[in-house]
Design an enzyme around this catalytic site. Sequence first.
Site, PDB file in Angstrom:
ATOM      1  N   ASN A 103      -9.111   9.116  -3.388  1.00 15.67           N
ATOM      2  CA  ASN A 103      -8.097   8.415  -4.172  1.00 15.67           C
ATOM      3  C   ASN A 103      -8.765   7.637  -5.302  1.00 15.67           C
ATOM      4  O   ASN A 103      -9.416   8.246  -6.150  1.00 15.67           O
ATOM      5  CB  ASN A 103      -7.161   7.572  -3.300  1.00 15.67           C
ATOM      6  CG  ASN A 103      -7.845   6.623  -2.350  1.00 15.67           C
ATOM      7  OD1 ASN A 103      -8.501   7.044  -1.393  1.00 15.67           O
ATOM      8  ND2 ASN A 103      -7.698   5.341  -2.582  1.00 15.67           N
ATOM      9  N   ASP A 104      -8.665   6.341  -5.360  1.00 14.84           N
ATOM     10  CA  ASP A 104      -8.987   5.583  -6.570  1.00 14.84           C
ATOM     11  C   ASP A 104     -10.409   5.812  -7.084  1.00 14.84           C
ATOM     12  O   ASP A 104     -11.374   5.766  -6.309  1.00 14.84           O
ATOM     13  CB  ASP A 104      -8.843   4.088  -6.304  1.00 14.84           C
ATOM     14  CG  ASP A 104      -7.497   3.724  -5.718  1.00 14.84           C
ATOM     15  OD1 ASP A 104      -6.620   4.591  -5.645  1.00 14.84           O
ATOM     16  OD2 ASP A 104      -7.332   2.556  -5.324  1.00 14.84           O
ATOM     17  N   GLN A 141     -12.985   6.338  -3.990  1.00  8.68           N
ATOM     18  CA  GLN A 141     -12.568   6.109  -2.614  1.00  8.68           C
ATOM     19  C   GLN A 141     -12.475   7.443  -1.893  1.00  8.68           C
ATOM     20  O   GLN A 141     -11.805   8.367  -2.351  1.00  8.68           O
ATOM     21  CB  GLN A 141     -11.221   5.395  -2.598  1.00  8.68           C
ATOM     22  CG  GLN A 141     -11.226   4.041  -3.300  1.00  8.68           C
ATOM     23  CD  GLN A 141     -11.929   2.983  -2.485  1.00  8.68           C
ATOM     24  OE1 GLN A 141     -11.323   2.325  -1.649  1.00  8.68           O
ATOM     25  NE2 GLN A 141     -13.223   2.808  -2.723  1.00  8.68           N
ATOM     26  N   SER A 151     -12.294  -0.426  -3.075  1.00 11.12           N
ATOM     27  CA  SER A 151     -12.621  -0.321  -4.496  1.00 11.12           C
ATOM     28  C   SER A 151     -13.446  -1.511  -4.981  1.00 11.12           C
ATOM     29  O   SER A 151     -13.412  -2.598  -4.411  1.00 11.12           O
ATOM     30  CB  SER A 151     -11.339  -0.240  -5.331  1.00 11.12           C
ATOM     31  OG  SER A 151     -10.710   0.998  -5.158  1.00 11.12           O
ATOM     32  N   ARG A 156      -8.609  -7.983  -2.938  1.00  9.75           N
ATOM     33  CA  ARG A 156      -9.459  -6.795  -3.073  1.00  9.75           C
ATOM     34  C   ARG A 156      -9.614  -6.309  -4.519  1.00  9.75           C
ATOM     35  O   ARG A 156      -8.973  -6.778  -5.436  1.00  9.75           O
ATOM     36  CB  ARG A 156      -8.906  -5.660  -2.223  1.00  9.75           C
ATOM     37  CG  ARG A 156      -7.472  -5.232  -2.511  1.00  9.75           C
ATOM     38  CD  ARG A 156      -7.067  -4.117  -1.544  1.00  9.75           C
ATOM     39  NE  ARG A 156      -5.678  -3.701  -1.673  1.00  9.75           N
ATOM     40  CZ  ARG A 156      -4.673  -4.243  -1.000  1.00  9.75           C
ATOM     41  NH1 ARG A 156      -4.890  -5.249  -0.181  1.00  9.75           N
ATOM     42  NH2 ARG A 156      -3.439  -3.787  -1.163  1.00  9.75           N
ATOM     43  N   ASP A 157     -10.528  -5.328  -4.635  1.00 15.12           N
ATOM     44  CA  ASP A 157     -10.749  -4.526  -5.846  1.00 15.12           C
ATOM     45  C   ASP A 157     -11.354  -5.322  -6.994  1.00 15.12           C
ATOM     46  O   ASP A 157     -10.799  -5.383  -8.097  1.00 15.12           O
ATOM     47  CB  ASP A 157      -9.450  -3.858  -6.293  1.00 15.12           C
ATOM     48  CG  ASP A 157      -8.755  -3.090  -5.184  1.00 15.12           C
ATOM     49  OD1 ASP A 157      -9.437  -2.697  -4.229  1.00 15.12           O
ATOM     50  OD2 ASP A 157      -7.533  -2.900  -5.275  1.00 15.12           O
ATOM     51  N   GLU A 210      -3.120  -4.128  -7.277  1.00 14.75           N
ATOM     52  CA  GLU A 210      -4.432  -3.591  -6.955  1.00 14.75           C
ATOM     53  C   GLU A 210      -5.202  -3.247  -8.227  1.00 14.75           C
ATOM     54  O   GLU A 210      -4.652  -3.194  -9.326  1.00 14.75           O
ATOM     55  CB  GLU A 210      -4.297  -2.313  -6.110  1.00 14.75           C
ATOM     56  CG  GLU A 210      -3.604  -2.492  -4.783  1.00 14.75           C
ATOM     57  CD  GLU A 210      -3.579  -1.222  -3.947  1.00 14.75           C
ATOM     58  OE1 GLU A 210      -3.891  -1.313  -2.756  1.00 14.75           O
ATOM     59  OE2 GLU A 210      -3.264  -0.144  -4.488  1.00 14.75           O
ATOM     60  N   TRP A 254       0.955   7.469  -3.924  1.00 15.15           N
ATOM     61  CA  TRP A 254       0.907   7.204  -2.490  1.00 15.15           C
ATOM     62  C   TRP A 254       2.168   7.650  -1.756  1.00 15.15           C
ATOM     63  O   TRP A 254       2.159   7.763  -0.528  1.00 15.15           O
ATOM     64  CB  TRP A 254       0.657   5.719  -2.236  1.00 15.15           C
ATOM     65  CG  TRP A 254      -0.786   5.340  -2.402  1.00 15.15           C
ATOM     66  CD1 TRP A 254      -1.336   4.577  -3.389  1.00 15.15           C
ATOM     67  CD2 TRP A 254      -1.867   5.741  -1.549  1.00 15.15           C
ATOM     68  NE1 TRP A 254      -2.694   4.475  -3.205  1.00 15.15           N
ATOM     69  CE2 TRP A 254      -3.038   5.178  -2.080  1.00 15.15           C
ATOM     70  CE3 TRP A 254      -1.955   6.523  -0.403  1.00 15.15           C
ATOM     71  CZ2 TRP A 254      -4.298   5.368  -1.491  1.00 15.15           C
ATOM     72  CZ3 TRP A 254      -3.202   6.713   0.186  1.00 15.15           C
ATOM     73  CH2 TRP A 254      -4.351   6.144  -0.362  1.00 15.15           C
TER      74      TRP A 254
END
Length: 576
Positions: A103-104, A120, A161, A225-226, A278, A362
């Site tokens: 994914n990311d 990811q 991430s 996060r991230d 995110e 998603w």
Amino acid sequence: MTDKTTPRLNRRAALSSLATLGTIGLGTIGLGAAARAGTSPPATPTAPTPPQAPDHTRKAEPNASHPSPADQPGVVSRPVVKTQSDVFYRPTIHFSPVTGFMNDPNGLIFDGTYYHLYYQYDPFAPYAGRVHWGHATSTDLLHWQDQPIAIPETRDGEAYSGCTVLDAKNASGLFDAGQGGMAAIYTRASPHRQAQYLAISRDNGQSFTEYAHNPILDIGSNSFRDPQVMFHKPTNQWVMVVAKSRLHQIAFYASIDLIHWVHLSDFGPSGLFGVDYECPNLIEMALEGGGTRWVLFVSVNPGGPTGGSITQYFVGQFDGTRFVPDDTVIGLTDFAKDAYAMQVYGNMPRDEAVSIAWLGNWQYCQELPTQSWRGIMTLPRTMTLRRDFAGWIRLAQNPRGLEALRGPAIPFAARRLAAGSSAQVALPPGTALDLSLSVTVDERPHDLPLGDKGRTGRFVIVFGNEQGESLTIGFDAFSGQLWLDRNNLRGFAQPFFTGQFSTVLNPDDRHFDIHIVLDACTLEIFANGGLSVGTALIFPAGPLDFLRLEASGAGATIDALALYPLQKVMQRESMV
């Protein structure tokens, strides 16, 4: 305008003192709270009630709005079985993993020789979970070489991430005397905590060693996060942007050593409601015609206007402490549904702004018809800022470097289409295609019967096959709008896999330019000079083997047309 704020002379000393004392919170900024419907305004101002983040609501997997079946205990892993769909839908110029779930994008950086694409990655199954950092490198952002996993999952959690930065002169002191290197700042995510970790690489980003005293930033949240880190030259400090996901805030921190971080400010809540914020990015970007602006990108999932995942952006100013938007307008990077978690390359020559996003959503990414692999990246895109017809500053995106992949042009002599006519050409099977068109639709015919005006002046691009499947991109000249319709493809169906999207171009303009890249199960549309971008997964049951151009209700002049096959860039088993 270009940010010309004078840096504070004692900034470095102040940050050092605050880092030593552990002081947090130099100030915050918010953009207000929603008014409560049906109530009278209070007589005196009151402090807004901040939203509450539902931390620690998940017990078995990290707190995120998307399901991660690979994390859930007691779930029996199904064997990975390669099918014909895995080959048929495999793109030839877009990066995809050999196996597993991707994914990311994260950690995007140019080291002076190689472009690094970290991402990811679950290497064990085509489902989200057990997240590692996958890795690939390129010398041109098109031809990719797979590399070993860069950062694994550990007992502290999954490797969510983050970013990488070059510390060539060892300003951080993390490397040996006289030596520099690459540092990764990223989120370790467990069911109980999301905190920011540091790892360093002494082999040009091939492998990373975790800092002995991790985490470097922990606010006791399960929804934090991230991180994205850049060096802010005017204030001589590293600046981190990181998401307080469920609070719908982006936090700003500063450091002089990549280890000790001081809270500067918060941006938000602002923008789309959504569930999770995110993958923030902050970059100073050129404004066409002169000057620069700062752009803050924030991904939202779910909660996009088209459903599920989307990336929004704010244009404004950043002084090293606070991001202040120019206005209350937000932009979206895409008018379709399949571009998320957009990230921008660091350390680019001449400060060129180049991005890559995850080509997925998603809402359905774990149910796609491929079985042994899932996940695709968009093509690299060059980004600038441009004023649109109304004077708003907007993001313009265009594919970068595709000319190098073009084979001999496919002959297609269409130049003029009368109303109700079409022109068609056969397409090579399994080959990625690059189509550019410049079209002017005739003026609306006079004396039309009432009710016919809405169906006139449409120019339609059709990718189809003899089994009756069609993918259409159309321009309505008299409303100045563009549409994308993937509904008539029969290779995949799912309630959230909606089929039709549209965007406004320039009103009162019968001319449009469009650039389309079609590659197996991917479609990228760049219209209006890149101000209108649509990214979509497509799943025909059979090959789309012809291209047809149609004029409806009014004739059209094709001012320019170019159609090219694109050369395959990676050793993946595909249709070609």
